[in-house]
Design an enzyme around this catalytic site. Structure first.
Site, PDB file in Angstrom:
ATOM      1  N   HIS A   1     -23.912  12.086  44.340  1.00  0.00           N
ATOM      2  CA  HIS A   1     -23.912  11.378  45.615  1.00  0.00           C
ATOM      3  C   HIS A   1     -25.216  11.684  46.368  1.00  0.00           C
ATOM      4  CE1 HIS A   1     -19.347  10.445  46.164  1.00  0.00           C
ATOM      5  NE2 HIS A   1     -19.781  10.177  44.951  1.00  0.00           N
TER       6      HIS A   1
ATOM      7  N   TYR B   1     -16.714  10.803  56.737  1.00  0.00           N
ATOM      8  CA  TYR B   1     -16.054  11.721  57.666  1.00  0.00           C
ATOM      9  C   TYR B   1     -15.919  10.964  58.985  1.00  0.00           C
ATOM     10  CZ  TYR B   1     -17.251  15.605  54.492  1.00  0.00           C
ATOM     11  OH  TYR B   1     -17.347  16.449  53.410  1.00  0.00           O
TER      12      TYR B   1
ATOM     13  N   PRO C   1     -12.031  22.974  55.413  1.00  0.00           N
ATOM     14  CA  PRO C   1     -12.618  22.120  54.360  1.00  0.00           C
ATOM     15  C   PRO C   1     -13.626  21.099  54.860  1.00  0.00           C
ATOM     16  CG  PRO C   1     -10.374  21.442  54.868  1.00  0.00           C
ATOM     17  CD  PRO C   1     -10.622  22.697  55.640  1.00  0.00           C
TER      18      PRO C   1
ATOM     19  N   LYS D   1     -17.243  23.432  51.672  1.00  0.00           N
ATOM     20  CA  LYS D   1     -17.957  24.652  51.281  1.00  0.00           C
ATOM     21  C   LYS D   1     -17.134  25.687  50.522  1.00  0.00           C
ATOM     22  CE  LYS D   1     -22.029  23.678  52.724  1.00  0.00           C
ATOM     23  NZ  LYS D   1     -22.247  22.617  51.727  1.00  0.00           N
TER      24      LYS D   1
ATOM     25  N   TYR E   1     -25.356  20.618  54.162  1.00  0.00           N
ATOM     26  CA  TYR E   1     -24.356  19.957  53.310  1.00  0.00           C
ATOM     27  C   TYR E   1     -24.717  20.114  51.825  1.00  0.00           C
ATOM     28  CZ  TYR E   1     -20.619  16.701  52.157  1.00  0.00           C
ATOM     29  OH  TYR E   1     -19.460  16.150  51.658  1.00  0.00           O
TER      30      TYR E   1
HETATM   31  C1  PHB Z   1     -12.077  16.293  48.757  1.00  0.00           C
HETATM   32  O1  PHB Z   1     -12.543  15.403  48.034  1.00  0.00           O
HETATM   33  O2  PHB Z   1     -10.953  16.760  48.572  1.00  0.00           O
HETATM   34  C2  PHB Z   1     -12.918  16.799  49.878  1.00  0.00           C
HETATM   35  C3  PHB Z   1     -14.223  16.380  49.985  1.00  0.00           C
HETATM   36  C4  PHB Z   1     -15.017  16.811  51.027  1.00  0.00           C
HETATM   37  C5  PHB Z   1     -14.488  17.683  51.962  1.00  0.00           C
HETATM   38  C6  PHB Z   1     -13.190  18.133  51.849  1.00  0.00           C
HETATM   39  C7  PHB Z   1     -12.391  17.698  50.799  1.00  0.00           C
HETATM   40  O3  PHB Z   1     -15.261  18.081  53.009  1.00  0.00           O
END
Ligand code: PHB
Ligand code: APR
Length: 404
Positions: A75, A204, A296, A300, A396
């Site tokens: 990505h 997000y 989450p 990280k 990130y």
């Molecule tokens: C997920 O794909 O489960 C996932 C991805 C990014 C995050 C948290 C969970 O920040």
């Protein structure tokens, strides 16, 4: 009691323990893993799926990369949707070519388990009464039971890779460790579904209704999350209610193209920031979730476990293969500096993107309305400035591992 011996006793066969075992073995450092549950149980856990370049490189070093390289997706960026307006964080451009890999933690674990099986290294699954002894002596050992047989494992070192609820951290006397913790006043309701992801990259979402995240496992499997009150139960969220609420939190153009379908997993997880200092005592090292937890929001958790593993395995390699006695005594100091950076980023992302009701205002000694305005203008600043976006992007993709 059956006696066994190894260089490094590893407690826990999650990603931390398995990766550490694989890397140590590559350097000729013998290790045995002791795990409380069965392998299938571990593979049934659904966890996040964004790997920093540092972890991707480490999996190459461990020779466990083939399926990830074939099936994972690189990505170049992700989006933050701010009250319905999507801003793309172009990771590739903002970090001089760095990216992240979208490949599920469960798959990483599966690949590591397969590699361990092939290499013939010993793993004691479904063990009980795992107990650490003599961590502050020259002769530590671990006792445990499996299939009615009692074992005593003598070793040079113990790596506590047994997660937040494990026995390793608790084996450090309370007066020799300090714990730092923030429990967030909401949870994440996660749904996995065999539907195509709503976008090619993660989104997000910060909304008046709370946070949401659109993620994925593959081009046919989606992973979505909603911020929900901690008191909510999964049974209160049938699939229809979940999809309806998700649509209200996604940016409108994404909501319009969302493909829904039956959920194949649904669960609510609490969010926590947690660090234990120091991350070692005597012959015991704490690695991954045993030493720290991040919410989450910044993806990280696994990546931080991987940097612990990288640091510990390089230091142990110096001791065993490069004649540098006591190199591993620097583990905690080196690991903690990176841990706190990732903790700070995950905490900041969480503060910025969630709805705290009146909790955060109170915690910051101001009314909630005022707190929300500060948060809004902070995110506004970061998203509308190239320098701000760069700060988000650099963290990130993952800060560099410390020099060893
Ligand atoms: C997920 O794909 O489960 C996932 C991805 C990014 C995050 C948290 C969970 O920040
Ligand atoms: N004895 C032996 N094994 C134990 C014990 C014990 N007393 N207690 C727990 N374990 C095992 C658990 O069953 C689990 O398989 O230790 C393992 C720890 O694995 P994880 O919790 O996955 O922790 P870790 O390997 O550090 O992985 C890092 O990254 O995305 C995050 O939280 C996420 O799991 C993730 C983590």
């Amino acid at each position: 009691m059956q006696s066994i011996k190894t260089n490094v006793a590893i407690i826990g066969a999650g990603p931390s323990g398995l990766l550490l075992g694989q890397l140590l073995a590559k350097q000729g450092i013998d290790n045995i893993i002791i795990e409380r549950v069965a392998a299938d149980y571990i593979l049934g856990r659904i966890r996040a799926g964004i790997l920093e370049q540092g972890l991707v490189d480490l999996l190459h070093e461990a020779d466990v990369y083939q399926r990830m390289d074939e099936e994972g997706h690189v990505h170049d960026g992700f989006a933050i949707s701010y009250y319905g307006k999507a801003y793309r964080i172009d990771l590739h451009e903002l970090t001089e070519g760095k990216t992240v890999m979208c490949y599920g933690q469960t798959e990483v674990t599966r690949d590591l388990m397969a590699a361990r099986k092939t290499s013939g290294l010993s793993t004691y699954y479904s063990s009980s009464n795992v107990t650490l002894h003599g961590i502050e002596t020259a002769h530590p050992c671990v006792t445990f039971e499996q299939d009615g047989v009692s074992y005593k494992l003598e070793c040079d070192y113990i790596a506590g890779c047994d997660g937040f609820h494990g026995v390793s951290r608790q084996s450090i006397p309370a007066d020799k460790r300090e714990e730092f913790e923030r429990v967030y006043p909401f949870g994440w309701l996660g749904v996995l579904s065999d539907t195509p992801p709503v976008a090619d990259e993660l989104i997000y979402c910060k909304t008046e209704r709370g946070f949401a995240l659109a993620s994925m496992r593959s081009s046919t499997r989606s992973r979505y999350y909603l911020q929900v009150p901690l008191s909510d139960k999964v049974e209160q969220w049938d699939d229809q209610r979940f999809w309806d609420e998700l649509k209200l939190r996604l940016p409108p153009e994404s909501a319009a193209s969302l493909v829904t379908g039956p959920s194949i997993e649904k669960s609510i997880a609490p969010l926590r920031s947690f660090v234990c200092e120091p991350m070692q005592l005597g012959k015991l090292f704490l690695v991954g979730d045993a030493a720290h937890i991040v919410p989450p929001t910044g993806a990280k958790g696994l990546n931080l476990a991987a940097s612990d593993v990288a640091i510990l395995y390089r230091l142990l390699n110096k001791e065993y293969n490069e004649n540098q006695a006591n190199a591993s005594q620097r583990y905690s100091e080196l690991a903690l500096s990176r841990v706190w950076q990732a903790e700070r980023f995950s905490w900041w992302m969480s503060n910025m993107l969630h709805d705290f009701k009146d909790d955060a205002g109170k915690a910051n000694n101001m009314d909630q309305k005022t707190f929300e305005r500060f948060m809004k203008s902070e995110l506004d600043f970061y998203l509308n400035s190239k320098a701000g976006q760069k700060v988000i992007a650099e963290q990130y993709v993952g800060l560099p591992y410390p020099e060893i």
